[in-house]
Enzyme design. Structure first.
Site, short mmCIF file in Angstrom:
data_model
loop_
_atom_site.label_atom_id
_atom_site.label_comp_id
_atom_site.label_asym_id
_atom_site.label_seq_id
_atom_site.Cartn_x
_atom_site.Cartn_y
_atom_site.Cartn_z
CE LYS A 254 -3.04 2.69 3.12
NZ LYS A 254 -3.86 2.71 4.34
CG ASP A 259 -5.37 7.99 4.66
OD1 ASP A 259 -6.32 8.57 4.09
OD2 ASP A 259 -5.52 7.00 5.42
CE LYS A 266 -6.37 8.93 8.10
NZ LYS A 266 -6.97 7.88 8.93
CG ASP A 277 -1.72 5.44 4.98
OD1 ASP A 277 -1.55 4.41 5.67
OD2 ASP A 277 -2.80 5.73 4.45
CG ASP A 336 -9.69 7.59 6.87
OD1 ASP A 336 -8.63 7.53 6.21
OD2 ASP A 336 -9.73 7.84 8.10
CD GLU A 338 -6.56 5.16 2.68
OE1 GLU A 338 -7.52 5.23 3.48
OE2 GLU A 338 -5.38 5.03 3.05
NE ARG A 340 -10.53 -1.25 4.43
CZ ARG A 340 -11.07 -1.38 5.65
NH1 ARG A 340 -12.23 -2.02 5.79
NH2 ARG A 340 -10.47 -0.89 6.71
#
Ligand code: BES
Ligand code: MN
Ligand code: ZN
Length: 490
Positions: A254, A259, A266, A277, A336, A338, A340
């Site tokens: 990933k 993010d 967030k 991230d 959020d 994201e 996956r």
């Protein structure tokens, strides 16, 4: 890239102890036996070492611990580092001693009298791993660190033995730099460029741009990046060191360079941490670098999804339904969640294109894994006992914490959507497991697979076993060992 500290191996010459600048390190066993180097240092310091080993303080010392005698009499050095290490020390004890030395070293020169240490390479690796500093953006107090000299029994042999360890250390540093780098510097394009530069190491690099990703149907991945001015990309690194035609092991990362949460924004507090991230992609790139540097005899392909999760007028909205490359539709309840989405498409692409013998994905995927396992262990989710046992064994051997987590149909059921094939979140309960179940839907049942949730271990606020606070490079050593132990036939 941050260069690992320069290391030089040479024959033992006790006469150098007197005039060596910076720091000098010697070895003493837990029961107080001085080796030749320590005896010489004791003589020069008029018995300071003898006093130390007879003291109550020494009784409490464990293998790998270090005591510093500052400004030692009779020596030019500023410090004499006394390492507690038994003659038959375990590898992890030797590495721990190295870490203690790497921490004490700072920018000073270091001379280690390691003539009687049986695993000088472990000692070296410990020193290098701990002596890391991300100083790219410091314009002041930036000092070139002096090197390390290890006096060892057979320097020419040690030099050869150290090659794979130095390759791994460079992989770890590559990962740490990527994880440390702020998002205005490490854009998706910059990340792809750093990967592309690894072609010089013999890796075959392919960078897929948005047009190609659209053509191939990676719409979940594209839906995450569409709110950002930075273009989404998939970078592929192929290392073909094994038999021609052998199915590769696929490593998938990933790579969310920042993010914000997207439209499901967030909170402000701590959002700056989301610069890490892309940690999963960072580990994949670091492992590929290590494998190439040590010319691993295995076929391994690394694929990373590089995107930025931003809110904007073009961003994905909560409630949008998007079709994956696999063809399944996903209702995006929360923008959020994201990571996956990115991984689902890259996992599917990896299987379609490379027909791997196994897949391991890494991701800073859920805050929930930090609640469950803290910063000590990454979460290990798998559909296959053999590959997960092999990984856990490799992680244990490298001292990188990893803990297997459960999966199952009841968790999978939590992803049911009213209007699409699935939704992208399963609710608050078992948040890390439902995330893993989501990924599993994009893995063929006959493909051994591991998902590593590294949200708690990729970057931490206090020093760890092998690293100063900040980026750890967790997983590079474990995965490198897994490849060496299980994927490099003879
Ligand atoms: N990148 C975060 C997970 C994360 C949290 C990594 C803390 C490192 C430290 C991930 O994309 C995320 O936002 N996950 C959400 C999922 C939720 C919306 C279902 C989370 O964990 O809160
Ligand atoms: Mn997120
Ligand atoms: Zn994320």
């Amino acid at each position: 890239m941050t260069d690992p500290v320069a290391v030089n191996f040479c024959e033992t010459d006790l006469d150098q102890i007197t005039g060596a600048k910076g720091r000098v390190a010697v070895i003493v066993t837990p029961d107080g036996k001085l080796d030749a180097g320590a005896r010489r240092a004791n003589k020069l310091t008029k018995g300071a070492l003898a006093r130390l080993v007879e003291s109550k303080a020494w009784e409490k010392k464990k293998p790998g611990d270090l005591v510093t005698i500052a400004w030692p009499t009779g020596m030019a050095a500023d410090a004499l580092d006394v390492i507690c290490l038994p003659r038959a020390a375990k590898p992890e004890e030797v590495r721990k001693a190295g870490v203690a030395l790497g921490k004490a070293k700072g920018n000073a020169a270091l001379l280690v009298l390691a003539g009687q240490v049986r695993r000088p390479v472990e000692l070296t690796l410990g020193i290098i791993l701990r002596a890391y500093e991300f100083a790219t953006h410091k314009t002041k107090e930036k000092e070139e660190g002096a090197g390390v000299t290890l006096m060892v029994a057979r320097p020419d042999e040690v030099k050869v033995d150290a090659v794979p360890a130095l390759a791994v250390a460079e992989g770890v540093f590559f990962t740490r730099d990527l994880v440390s780098e702020p998002a205005n510097h490490l854009t998706t394009t910059e990340f792809a460029d750093r990967i592309a530069a690894m072609k010089d190491l013999g890796l075959k690099i392919t960078i897929l741009d948005e047009d190609e990703l659209k053509k191939k149907g990676l719409h979940l991945l594209l839906s995450v990046g569409q709110g950002s001015a930075s273009p989404s990309k998939v970078a592929v690194m192929e290392w073909n060191g094994g038999k021609k035609g052998d199915a590769p092991l696929a490593l998938i990362g990933k790579g969310v360079v920042f993010d914000t949460g997207g439209i499901s924004l967030k909170p402000a507090a701590g959002m700056e941490d989301m610069t890490m991230d892309m940690g999963g992609a960072g580990v994949v790139a670091g492992v590929m670098r290590a494998l190439a540097l040590r010319k691993a005899r295995a076929n391994v392909v690394g694929l990373v999804g590089l995107v930025e999760n931003m809110p904007s007028d073009r961003a994905t909205r909560p409630g949008d339904v998007v079709t994956s490359m696999k063809g399944d539709t996903v209702e995006i309840i929360n923008t959020d969640a994201e990571g996956r989405l990115v991984l689902a498409d890259v996992l599917w692409y990896a299987q379609e294109k490379y027909k791997p013998s196994g897949m391991i994905n890494l991701a800073t995927l859920t805050g929930a894994i930090i609640i469950g396992l803290g910063h000590e262990n990454a979460g290990v989710f798998s559909n296959d006992d053999t590959i997960s046992k092999n990984f856990l064994k490799a992680a244990e051997a490298e001292g990188e914490g990893a803990w297997r987590m459960p999966m199952g149909k009841a968790y999978d059921d939590m992803l049911k959507s009213q209007i699409a094939d699935m939704k992208n979140v399963g609710g608050r309960a078992a948040g890390s497991i439902t995330a893993a179940q989501f990924l599993k839907r994009f893995v063929n049942d006959d493909c051994p697979w591991i998902h590593l949730d590294i949200a708690g271990v990729a970057s931490v606020k206090s020093e760890t076993k092998y690293s100063p606070k900040g980026a750890t490079g967790w997983g590079v050593m474990a995965l490198n060992r897994l490849v060496a132990d299980c994927y490099e036939g003879d």
